[in-house]
Design a protein around this motif. Sequence first.
Motif, PDB file in Angstrom:
ATOM      1  N   ILE A  82       7.783  -1.397   2.809  1.00 32.41           N
ATOM      2  CA  ILE A  82       7.464  -0.782   1.521  1.00 32.41           C
ATOM      3  C   ILE A  82       6.254   0.118   1.718  1.00 32.41           C
ATOM      4  CG2 ILE A  82       6.902  -1.196  -0.895  1.00 32.41           C
ATOM      5  CD1 ILE A  82       8.056  -4.120   1.165  1.00 32.41           C
ATOM      6  N   ASP A  83       6.412   1.389   1.416  1.00 29.63           N
ATOM      7  CA  ASP A  83       5.342   2.369   1.585  1.00 29.63           C
ATOM      8  C   ASP A  83       4.921   2.866   0.204  1.00 29.63           C
ATOM      9  OD1 ASP A  83       3.553   4.205   2.514  1.00 29.63           O
ATOM     10  OD2 ASP A  83       5.016   5.538   3.432  1.00 29.63           O
ATOM     11  N   VAL A  84       3.712   2.536  -0.205  1.00 31.07           N
ATOM     12  CA  VAL A  84       3.189   3.016  -1.480  1.00 31.07           C
ATOM     13  C   VAL A  84       2.075   4.019  -1.203  1.00 31.07           C
ATOM     14  CG1 VAL A  84       3.801   0.914  -2.723  1.00 31.07           C
ATOM     15  CG2 VAL A  84       1.552   1.091  -1.663  1.00 31.07           C
ATOM     16  N   ASN A  85       1.563   4.626  -2.251  1.00 29.43           N
ATOM     17  CA  ASN A  85       0.545   5.654  -2.111  1.00 29.43           C
ATOM     18  C   ASN A  85      -0.758   5.053  -1.606  1.00 29.43           C
ATOM     19  OD1 ASN A  85      -0.849   8.126  -2.428  1.00 29.43           O
ATOM     20  ND2 ASN A  85      -1.570   7.490  -4.451  1.00 29.43           N
ATOM     21  N   GLY A  86      -1.156   5.429  -0.399  1.00 24.00           N
ATOM     22  CA  GLY A  86      -2.403   4.921   0.135  1.00 24.00           C
ATOM     23  C   GLY A  86      -2.310   4.613   1.616  1.00 24.00           C
ATOM     24  N   TRP A  87      -3.370   3.992   2.132  1.00 23.61           N
ATOM     25  CA  TRP A  87      -3.441   3.618   3.538  1.00 23.61           C
ATOM     26  C   TRP A  87      -3.533   2.102   3.672  1.00 23.61           C
ATOM     27  CZ3 TRP A  87      -6.289   7.705   1.504  1.00 23.61           C
ATOM     28  CH2 TRP A  87      -6.026   8.968   2.033  1.00 23.61           C
ATOM     29  N   LEU A  88      -3.153   1.624   4.831  1.00 25.90           N
ATOM     30  CA  LEU A  88      -3.291   0.207   5.171  1.00 25.90           C
ATOM     31  C   LEU A  88      -2.606  -0.706   4.159  1.00 25.90           C
ATOM     32  CD1 LEU A  88      -7.038   0.210   6.322  1.00 25.90           C
ATOM     33  CD2 LEU A  88      -4.991   0.477   7.729  1.00 25.90           C
ATOM     34  N   ASP A  89      -1.406  -0.320   3.705  1.00 27.60           N
ATOM     35  CA  ASP A  89      -0.652  -1.142   2.749  1.00 27.60           C
ATOM     36  C   ASP A  89      -0.389  -2.528   3.329  1.00 27.60           C
ATOM     37  OD1 ASP A  89      -0.489   1.291   1.450  1.00 27.60           O
ATOM     38  OD2 ASP A  89       1.620   1.622   1.953  1.00 27.60           O
ATOM     39  N   ARG A  90      -0.437  -3.531   2.480  1.00 23.57           N
ATOM     40  CA  ARG A  90      -0.039  -4.877   2.882  1.00 23.57           C
ATOM     41  C   ARG A  90       0.449  -5.635   1.661  1.00 23.57           C
ATOM     42  NH1 ARG A  90      -3.679  -8.696   1.283  1.00 23.57           N
ATOM     43  NH2 ARG A  90      -5.836  -8.044   0.971  1.00 23.57           N
ATOM     44  N   VAL A  91       1.371  -6.575   1.881  1.00 21.37           N
ATOM     45  CA  VAL A  91       1.891  -7.430   0.813  1.00 21.37           C
ATOM     46  C   VAL A  91       0.980  -8.638   0.678  1.00 21.37           C
ATOM     47  CG1 VAL A  91       3.830  -8.850   0.057  1.00 21.37           C
ATOM     48  CG2 VAL A  91       4.256  -6.666   1.200  1.00 21.37           C
ATOM     49  N   GLY A  92       0.489  -8.857  -0.542  1.00 24.06           N
ATOM     50  CA  GLY A  92      -0.424  -9.969  -0.773  1.00 24.06           C
ATOM     51  C   GLY A  92       0.176 -11.128  -1.534  1.00 24.06           C
ATOM     52  N   LEU A 104       6.853  -8.034  -5.555  1.00 24.79           N
ATOM     53  CA  LEU A 104       5.847  -7.985  -4.500  1.00 24.79           C
ATOM     54  C   LEU A 104       4.570  -7.376  -5.051  1.00 24.79           C
ATOM     55  CD1 LEU A 104       8.048  -6.366  -1.706  1.00 24.79           C
ATOM     56  CD2 LEU A 104       7.843  -8.803  -2.222  1.00 24.79           C
ATOM     57  N   LEU A 105       3.434  -7.886  -4.626  1.00 30.12           N
ATOM     58  CA  LEU A 105       2.150  -7.310  -4.984  1.00 30.12           C
ATOM     59  C   LEU A 105       1.520  -6.762  -3.716  1.00 30.12           C
ATOM     60  CD1 LEU A 105       0.587  -6.979  -7.613  1.00 30.12           C
ATOM     61  CD2 LEU A 105      -0.694  -9.050  -7.045  1.00 30.12           C
ATOM     62  N   LEU A 106       1.255  -5.459  -3.698  1.00 32.56           N
ATOM     63  CA  LEU A 106       0.716  -4.791  -2.523  1.00 32.56           C
ATOM     64  C   LEU A 106      -0.686  -4.267  -2.796  1.00 32.56           C
ATOM     65  CD1 LEU A 106       4.001  -4.205  -2.339  1.00 32.56           C
ATOM     66  CD2 LEU A 106       3.261  -2.835  -0.394  1.00 32.56           C
ATOM     67  N   TRP A 107      -1.494  -4.275  -1.757  1.00 33.73           N
ATOM     68  CA  TRP A 107      -2.826  -3.674  -1.788  1.00 33.73           C
ATOM     69  C   TRP A 107      -2.839  -2.495  -0.825  1.00 33.73           C
ATOM     70  CZ3 TRP A 107      -6.354  -2.781   2.119  1.00 33.73           C
ATOM     71  CH2 TRP A 107      -7.649  -2.419   1.729  1.00 33.73           C
ATOM     72  N   SER A 108      -3.523  -1.418  -1.208  1.00 35.45           N
ATOM     73  CA  SER A 108      -3.695  -0.284  -0.307  1.00 35.45           C
ATOM     74  C   SER A 108      -4.975   0.448  -0.668  1.00 35.45           C
ATOM     75  CB  SER A 108      -2.499   0.674  -0.371  1.00 35.45           C
ATOM     76  OG  SER A 108      -2.291   1.128  -1.692  1.00 35.45           O
ATOM     77  N   ARG A 109      -5.498   1.197   0.288  1.00 38.25           N
ATOM     78  CA  ARG A 109      -6.694   2.002   0.056  1.00 38.25           C
ATOM     79  C   ARG A 109      -6.296   3.407  -0.378  1.00 38.25           C
ATOM     80  NH1 ARG A 109     -10.548   0.341   5.226  1.00 38.25           N
ATOM     81  NH2 ARG A 109     -10.697  -1.868   4.700  1.00 38.25           N
ATOM     82  N   LEU A 110      -7.083   3.963  -1.280  1.00 38.42           N
ATOM     83  CA  LEU A 110      -6.819   5.325  -1.730  1.00 38.42           C
ATOM     84  C   LEU A 110      -7.651   6.340  -0.979  1.00 38.42           C
ATOM     85  CD1 LEU A 110      -6.551   4.773  -5.578  1.00 38.42           C
ATOM     86  CD2 LEU A 110      -4.743   4.856  -3.875  1.00 38.42           C
ATOM     87  N   GLN A 111      -8.615   5.880  -0.217  1.00 39.44           N
ATOM     88  CA  GLN A 111      -9.340   6.752   0.697  1.00 39.44           C
ATOM     89  C   GLN A 111      -9.424   6.025   2.030  1.00 39.44           C
ATOM     90  OE1 GLN A 111     -13.329   7.411  -0.669  1.00 39.44           O
ATOM     91  NE2 GLN A 111     -14.024   5.369  -0.126  1.00 39.44           N
ATOM     92  N   TYR A 112      -9.396   6.783   3.096  1.00 39.82           N
ATOM     93  CA  TYR A 112      -9.377   6.125   4.406  1.00 39.82           C
ATOM     94  C   TYR A 112     -10.770   6.108   5.006  1.00 39.82           C
ATOM     95  CZ  TYR A 112      -7.936   4.524   8.955  1.00 39.82           C
ATOM     96  OH  TYR A 112      -7.789   3.781  10.083  1.00 39.82           O
ATOM     97  N   ASN A 113     -11.384   4.966   4.929  1.00 37.14           N
ATOM     98  CA  ASN A 113     -12.672   4.708   5.561  1.00 37.14           C
ATOM     99  C   ASN A 113     -12.639   3.248   5.932  1.00 37.14           C
ATOM    100  OD1 ASN A 113     -15.334   3.930   6.115  1.00 37.14           O
ATOM    101  ND2 ASN A 113     -16.175   5.560   4.832  1.00 37.14           N
TER     102      ASN A 113
END
Length: 204
Positions: A82-92, A104-113
Amino acid sequence: VLTRTDRDGLIDAGYGSLGHLTIALPASLNVATAARRLADGSILLGGRRRVTSGEGSVGAVVRLDPQGRLDPGFGEQGVATIDVNGWLDRVGAIESLPDGRLALLLWSRLQYNYYDCSEDQTTLVMLDADGRNPRVESAQERTSFGAGSCRNQMTLQLRSDGTPVYGNELGVFGITPALPGNWRYGPFVIDPQLGSFFTTVAGA
Protein backbone atom coordinates in the motif's frame (compact mmCIF):
# COMPACT_ATOMS: atom_id res chain seq x y z
CA VAL A 1 9.40 -15.53 14.25
CA LEU A 2 5.87 -16.11 15.58
CA THR A 3 5.36 -17.20 19.17
CA ARG A 4 2.11 -18.65 20.52
CA THR A 5 1.09 -18.70 24.16
CA ASP A 6 -1.85 -20.26 25.97
CA ARG A 7 -4.54 -18.31 27.83
CA ASP A 8 -2.23 -17.95 30.85
CA GLY A 9 0.59 -16.43 28.81
CA LEU A 10 2.74 -19.56 28.87
CA ILE A 11 4.58 -20.65 25.70
CA ASP A 12 2.62 -23.27 23.73
CA ALA A 13 5.33 -25.86 23.11
CA GLY A 14 3.13 -27.66 20.57
CA TYR A 15 3.28 -24.75 18.15
CA GLY A 16 6.14 -24.74 15.64
CA SER A 17 9.39 -25.57 17.38
CA LEU A 18 8.81 -25.36 21.13
CA GLY A 19 6.27 -22.58 20.68
CA HIS A 20 8.12 -20.59 18.02
CA LEU A 21 7.52 -20.65 14.27
CA THR A 22 10.10 -19.17 11.91
CA ILE A 23 8.57 -17.56 8.82
CA ALA A 24 10.54 -17.15 5.60
CA LEU A 25 9.75 -13.75 4.04
CA PRO A 26 11.38 -11.73 1.24
CA ALA A 27 14.34 -9.74 2.57
CA SER A 28 12.68 -6.42 1.74
CA LEU A 29 9.85 -7.01 4.22
CA ASN A 30 9.64 -5.94 7.85
CA VAL A 31 6.21 -6.89 9.19
CA ALA A 32 6.67 -6.49 12.93
CA THR A 33 4.41 -3.49 13.65
CA ALA A 34 0.87 -4.92 13.32
CA ALA A 35 -0.85 -8.31 13.56
CA ARG A 36 -4.35 -9.79 13.40
CA ARG A 37 -5.55 -13.39 13.64
CA LEU A 38 -8.55 -14.23 11.45
CA ALA A 39 -11.40 -16.61 12.25
CA ASP A 40 -10.05 -19.31 9.91
CA GLY A 41 -6.73 -19.43 11.76
CA SER A 42 -4.75 -17.42 9.20
CA ILE A 43 -2.63 -14.52 10.42
CA LEU A 44 -2.12 -11.04 8.99
CA LEU A 45 1.17 -9.27 9.71
CA GLY A 46 1.68 -5.61 8.81
CA GLY A 47 4.66 -3.32 8.49
CA ARG A 48 6.64 -2.00 5.56
CA ARG A 49 8.43 -3.04 2.41
CA ARG A 50 11.65 -1.30 1.44
CA VAL A 51 11.71 0.31 -1.99
CA THR A 52 14.63 1.73 -3.94
CA SER A 53 12.86 4.99 -4.76
CA GLY A 54 13.17 8.08 -2.58
CA GLU A 55 10.10 7.03 -0.59
CA GLY A 56 12.14 4.58 1.47
CA SER A 57 9.29 2.15 2.06
CA VAL A 58 5.63 1.42 1.33
CA GLY A 59 3.11 -0.22 3.64
CA ALA A 60 2.92 -4.00 3.49
CA VAL A 61 0.65 -6.78 4.78
CA VAL A 62 1.29 -10.51 4.50
CA ARG A 63 -1.22 -13.30 5.11
CA LEU A 64 -0.04 -16.61 6.52
CA ASP A 65 -2.11 -19.79 6.48
CA PRO A 66 -2.64 -21.63 9.81
CA GLN A 67 0.63 -23.51 9.21
CA GLY A 68 2.59 -20.26 8.89
CA ARG A 69 3.10 -20.33 5.12
CA LEU A 70 2.58 -17.34 2.83
CA ASP A 71 -0.90 -17.49 1.30
CA PRO A 72 -0.39 -17.10 -2.50
CA GLY A 73 -4.04 -16.06 -2.93
CA PHE A 74 -3.48 -12.84 -0.98
CA GLY A 75 -2.12 -9.78 -2.79
CA GLU A 76 0.84 -10.79 -4.93
CA GLN A 77 2.09 -14.18 -3.76
CA GLY A 78 1.01 -13.52 -0.20
CA VAL A 79 2.07 -9.87 0.06
CA ALA A 80 -0.10 -6.76 -0.35
CA THR A 81 1.62 -3.38 -0.66
CA ILE A 82 0.00 0.00 0.00
CA ASP A 83 1.56 3.27 -1.15
CA VAL A 84 0.07 6.45 0.32
CA ASN A 85 1.22 10.05 0.04
CA GLY A 86 4.49 10.40 1.90
CA TRP A 87 7.73 8.65 2.79
CA LEU A 88 8.56 5.66 4.96
CA ASP A 89 4.99 4.29 4.92
CA ARG A 90 4.25 1.51 7.38
CA VAL A 91 1.16 -0.34 8.62
CA GLY A 92 0.56 0.26 12.31
CA ALA A 93 -2.78 -1.51 12.88
CA ILE A 94 -5.07 -4.05 11.15
CA GLU A 95 -8.74 -4.91 11.68
CA SER A 96 -10.95 -7.39 9.81
CA LEU A 97 -14.40 -6.01 8.92
CA PRO A 98 -17.59 -8.13 9.05
CA ASP A 99 -17.76 -8.25 5.24
CA GLY A 100 -14.21 -9.63 5.00
CA ARG A 101 -12.50 -6.41 3.99
CA LEU A 102 -9.49 -5.19 5.93
CA ALA A 103 -9.05 -1.82 7.60
CA LEU A 104 -5.43 -0.69 7.80
CA LEU A 105 -3.93 2.27 9.62
CA LEU A 106 -0.75 3.60 8.03
CA TRP A 107 1.79 6.18 9.16
CA SER A 108 3.98 8.16 6.76
CA ARG A 109 6.10 11.30 6.75
CA LEU A 110 5.11 14.28 4.66
CA GLN A 111 8.64 15.63 4.57
CA TYR A 112 11.75 13.54 4.27
CA ASN A 113 14.16 14.18 7.10
CA TYR A 114 15.35 11.07 8.86
CA TYR A 115 15.51 12.77 12.26
CA ASP A 116 12.37 14.92 12.01
CA CYS A 117 8.72 13.78 12.11
CA SER A 118 7.16 17.22 12.55
CA GLU A 119 5.12 16.73 9.37
CA ASP A 120 3.46 13.33 9.12
CA GLN A 121 0.18 11.65 8.30
CA THR A 122 -2.04 8.83 9.57
CA THR A 123 -4.14 7.22 6.83
CA LEU A 124 -7.09 4.82 7.09
CA VAL A 125 -7.05 2.43 4.10
CA MET A 126 -9.57 -0.26 3.15
CA LEU A 127 -8.33 -3.42 1.43
CA ASP A 128 -10.34 -6.21 -0.19
CA ALA A 129 -10.25 -9.58 1.59
CA ASP A 130 -7.86 -10.91 -1.08
CA GLY A 131 -5.35 -8.13 -0.42
CA ARG A 132 -6.19 -6.08 -3.50
CA ASN A 133 -7.78 -2.72 -4.39
CA PRO A 134 -6.52 -0.46 -1.57
CA ARG A 135 -8.73 2.61 -1.05
CA VAL A 136 -7.97 5.59 1.16
CA GLU A 137 -10.92 6.34 3.46
CA SER A 138 -9.51 9.29 5.38
CA ALA A 139 -6.21 10.89 6.34
CA GLN A 140 -5.15 13.15 9.20
CA GLU A 141 -2.11 15.36 8.76
CA ARG A 142 0.02 16.79 11.51
CA THR A 143 2.26 19.70 10.60
CA SER A 144 3.36 21.40 13.82
CA PHE A 145 4.09 18.92 16.58
CA GLY A 146 7.77 19.68 16.97
CA ALA A 147 10.91 18.12 15.56
CA GLY A 148 11.53 14.56 16.65
CA SER A 149 7.95 14.01 17.83
CA CYS A 150 6.95 10.99 15.75
CA ARG A 151 3.33 9.88 15.94
CA ASN A 152 4.05 6.24 16.57
CA GLN A 153 1.02 5.73 18.82
CA MET A 154 -1.85 4.54 16.62
CA THR A 155 -4.97 2.63 17.61
CA LEU A 156 -7.63 1.11 15.33
CA GLN A 157 -10.75 -0.68 16.55
CA LEU A 158 -14.23 -1.49 15.29
CA ARG A 159 -17.64 -0.49 16.58
CA SER A 160 -20.26 -3.20 16.97
CA ASP A 161 -21.59 -2.32 13.49
CA GLY A 162 -18.14 -2.85 11.97
CA THR A 163 -17.28 0.80 11.33
CA PRO A 164 -13.65 1.65 12.15
CA VAL A 165 -12.61 4.19 14.76
CA TYR A 166 -8.98 5.22 14.91
CA GLY A 167 -6.81 7.45 17.02
CA ASN A 168 -3.36 8.99 17.08
CA GLU A 169 -1.64 11.85 18.86
CA LEU A 170 -3.75 14.28 16.82
CA GLY A 171 -7.17 13.00 17.86
CA VAL A 172 -9.77 10.24 17.73
CA PHE A 173 -11.63 9.93 14.43
CA GLY A 174 -14.50 7.90 13.01
CA ILE A 175 -16.83 9.20 15.70
CA THR A 176 -19.21 12.18 15.71
CA PRO A 177 -17.94 14.61 16.71
CA ALA A 178 -14.26 13.76 16.29
CA LEU A 179 -11.90 14.57 19.16
CA PRO A 180 -9.18 16.66 17.56
CA GLY A 181 -6.64 18.89 19.29
CA ASN A 182 -2.95 19.17 20.05
CA TRP A 183 -3.15 16.52 22.74
CA ARG A 184 -1.46 13.18 23.12
CA TYR A 185 -4.14 10.51 22.98
CA GLY A 186 -3.20 7.14 24.35
CA PRO A 187 -4.64 3.73 23.46
CA PHE A 188 -8.41 3.48 23.67
CA VAL A 189 -10.86 0.61 24.07
CA ILE A 190 -14.31 0.46 22.48
CA ASP A 191 -17.24 -1.11 24.28
CA PRO A 192 -18.63 -3.48 21.58
CA GLN A 193 -22.17 -3.25 22.96
CA LEU A 194 -22.53 0.45 23.72
CA GLY A 195 -20.22 1.79 21.02
CA SER A 196 -18.61 4.02 23.62
CA PHE A 197 -14.87 4.22 24.12
CA PHE A 198 -12.37 4.97 26.85
CA THR A 199 -9.15 6.83 26.23
CA THR A 200 -6.35 8.59 28.07
CA VAL A 201 -5.19 12.11 27.26
CA ALA A 202 -2.02 13.90 28.32
CA GLY A 203 -1.22 17.56 27.81
CA ALA A 204 -4.84 18.69 27.31
